[in-house]
Scaffold this motif. Structure first.
Motif, PDB file in Angstrom:
ATOM      1  N   ASP A 213      44.176  28.046  36.021  1.00 24.50           N
ATOM      2  CA  ASP A 213      45.424  27.273  35.962  1.00 24.50           C
ATOM      3  C   ASP A 213      46.494  28.000  35.146  1.00 24.50           C
ATOM      4  O   ASP A 213      47.672  27.699  35.264  1.00 24.50           O
ATOM      5  N   PHE A 214      46.069  28.930  34.301  1.00 21.35           N
ATOM      6  CA  PHE A 214      47.004  29.656  33.437  1.00 21.35           C
ATOM      7  C   PHE A 214      47.103  31.126  33.838  1.00 21.35           C
ATOM      8  O   PHE A 214      47.337  31.984  33.008  1.00 21.35           O
ATOM      9  N   GLU A 215      46.928  31.382  35.122  1.00 19.72           N
ATOM     10  CA  GLU A 215      47.074  32.755  35.610  1.00 19.72           C
ATOM     11  C   GLU A 215      48.571  33.052  35.776  1.00 19.72           C
ATOM     12  O   GLU A 215      49.163  32.838  36.828  1.00 19.72           O
ATOM     13  N   TYR A 216      49.142  33.506  34.691  1.00 20.95           N
ATOM     14  CA  TYR A 216      50.555  33.879  34.613  1.00 20.95           C
ATOM     15  C   TYR A 216      50.638  35.220  33.881  1.00 20.95           C
ATOM     16  O   TYR A 216      49.708  35.610  33.190  1.00 20.95           O
ATOM     17  N   ALA A 217      51.766  35.870  33.998  1.00 17.73           N
ATOM     18  CA  ALA A 217      52.081  36.979  33.102  1.00 17.73           C
ATOM     19  C   ALA A 217      52.785  36.329  31.915  1.00 17.73           C
ATOM     20  O   ALA A 217      53.854  35.736  32.072  1.00 17.73           O
ATOM     21  N   LEU A 218      52.167  36.399  30.748  1.00 20.65           N
ATOM     22  CA  LEU A 218      52.732  35.817  29.532  1.00 20.65           C
ATOM     23  C   LEU A 218      53.171  36.973  28.641  1.00 20.65           C
ATOM     24  O   LEU A 218      52.334  37.690  28.080  1.00 20.65           O
TER      25      LEU A 218
ATOM     26  N   LYS B 292      45.788  48.397  38.761  1.00 21.52           N
ATOM     27  CA  LYS B 292      44.891  49.022  37.785  1.00 21.52           C
ATOM     28  C   LYS B 292      44.276  47.970  36.872  1.00 21.52           C
ATOM     29  O   LYS B 292      43.361  48.267  36.118  1.00 21.52           O
ATOM     30  N   SER B 293      44.816  46.757  36.924  1.00 25.60           N
ATOM     31  CA  SER B 293      44.272  45.654  36.135  1.00 25.60           C
ATOM     32  C   SER B 293      43.689  44.624  37.109  1.00 25.60           C
ATOM     33  O   SER B 293      43.682  44.845  38.313  1.00 25.60           O
ATOM     34  N   ARG B 294      43.264  43.478  36.595  1.00 26.85           N
ATOM     35  CA  ARG B 294      42.500  42.564  37.452  1.00 26.85           C
ATOM     36  C   ARG B 294      43.313  41.744  38.443  1.00 26.85           C
ATOM     37  O   ARG B 294      42.775  41.282  39.434  1.00 26.85           O
ATOM     38  N   ASN B 295      44.616  41.521  38.174  1.00 25.86           N
ATOM     39  CA  ASN B 295      45.436  40.772  39.128  1.00 25.86           C
ATOM     40  C   ASN B 295      46.908  41.124  38.939  1.00 25.86           C
ATOM     41  O   ASN B 295      47.265  41.862  38.021  1.00 25.86           O
TER      42      ASN B 295
ATOM     43  N   GLN C 214      44.736  31.418  24.378  1.00 24.43           N
ATOM     44  CA  GLN C 214      43.320  31.067  24.541  1.00 24.43           C
ATOM     45  C   GLN C 214      42.992  30.783  26.007  1.00 24.43           C
ATOM     46  O   GLN C 214      41.943  31.195  26.503  1.00 24.43           O
ATOM     47  N   GLN C 215      43.900  30.083  26.695  1.00 18.75           N
ATOM     48  CA  GLN C 215      43.679  29.780  28.113  1.00 18.75           C
ATOM     49  C   GLN C 215      43.636  31.068  28.933  1.00 18.75           C
ATOM     50  O   GLN C 215      42.811  31.218  29.846  1.00 18.75           O
ATOM     51  N   LEU C 216      44.509  31.969  28.605  1.00 15.19           N
ATOM     52  CA  LEU C 216      44.567  33.257  29.306  1.00 15.19           C
ATOM     53  C   LEU C 216      43.289  34.062  29.063  1.00 15.19           C
ATOM     54  O   LEU C 216      42.676  34.572  30.007  1.00 15.19           O
ATOM     55  N   LEU C 217      42.861  34.153  27.809  1.00 12.34           N
ATOM     56  CA  LEU C 217      41.652  34.906  27.465  1.00 12.34           C
ATOM     57  C   LEU C 217      40.391  34.270  28.040  1.00 12.34           C
ATOM     58  O   LEU C 217      39.432  34.977  28.364  1.00 12.34           O
ATOM     59  N   ALA C 218      40.395  32.947  28.185  1.00 16.31           N
ATOM     60  CA  ALA C 218      39.241  32.246  28.746  1.00 16.31           C
ATOM     61  C   ALA C 218      39.170  32.396  30.266  1.00 16.31           C
ATOM     62  O   ALA C 218      38.180  32.002  30.880  1.00 16.31           O
ATOM     63  N   GLY C 219      40.212  32.953  30.854  1.00 15.53           N
ATOM     64  CA  GLY C 219      40.222  33.126  32.307  1.00 15.53           C
ATOM     65  C   GLY C 219      40.491  31.836  33.066  1.00 15.53           C
ATOM     66  O   GLY C 219      40.113  31.713  34.236  1.00 15.53           O
TER      67      GLY C 219
END
Length: 195
Positions: A41-46, A75-78, A33-38
């Protein structure tokens, strides 16, 4: 076990990569959910660790993504979403997240963080993961990954059904050879995607 900082050959030391492997994760729903919400703080590769055959498999995908990041070829956002995308043998980004990314049911999770700025340090990542991930931190090595990986799912995603599966033979040396052949096929698929 602890968060590991991995030095990638041929890439600048000023861009360290931090990797943590967790088993028995209890809060995958929250993390996703944190990842999908952008949430920054949770900008990781999960990554669903059951889709990773070996340490070299993971390092190859990470290297490809970081190299693309350094050469402005994302090709993706980050860089973190690019790591998940790098595992996929096709050019479908959404498919990459469905097949290799975290899901609500993920129990074994590989977390990767690239220090793209100086304030992202080993200690800050370790503290954040300790507070955020409810699971058991284990060694990021091929032995642990071999206990986690779902070889049949991996072979299906990479369309390698014709290759024998490790463990199918009683002979240990033959089993190692089969696993190495599968690993080389995965590495080749990552290297050749989009070529």
């Amino acid at each position: 076990m602890a968060l590991e900082t991995v030095a990638l050959p041929h890439l600048p030391a000023s861009l360290p990569v931090h990797v943590a492997l967790y088993r028995n994760v209890e809060n995958s729903v929250f993390l996703r959910q944190q990842l999908l919400a952008g949430n920054a703080d949770f900008e990781y590769a999960l990554i669903d660790a059951s889709m990773i055959l070996s340490r070299q498999h993971a390092i190859t995908a990470i290297f490809r993504a970081v190299n693309d990041y350094l050469n402005n070829r994302l090709k993706s956002r980050n860089v973190h979403s690019e790591i998940v995308f790098a595992f996929n043998p096709t050019n479908n980004i959404a498919d990459s997240f469905r097949k290799f990314g975290i899901s609500d049911a993920t129990k074994d999770l590989l977390i990767v963080k690239v220090s793209t700025s100086p304030e992202i340090s080993h200690d800050s990542i370790a503290a954040h993961l300790k507070d955020s991930v409810q699971g058991t931190l284990v060694a990021f090595d091929s032995e642990t990954l071999s206990q986690i990986s779902d070889v049949s799912k991996i072979k299906k995603q990479y369309k390698l059904g014709a290759l024998p599966s490790p463990g199918a033979q009683a002979n240990g040396a033959q089993d190692d050879s089969i696993k190495r052949q599968l690993e080389l096929s995965l590495l080749g698929a990552i290297a050749l995607r989009g070529s």
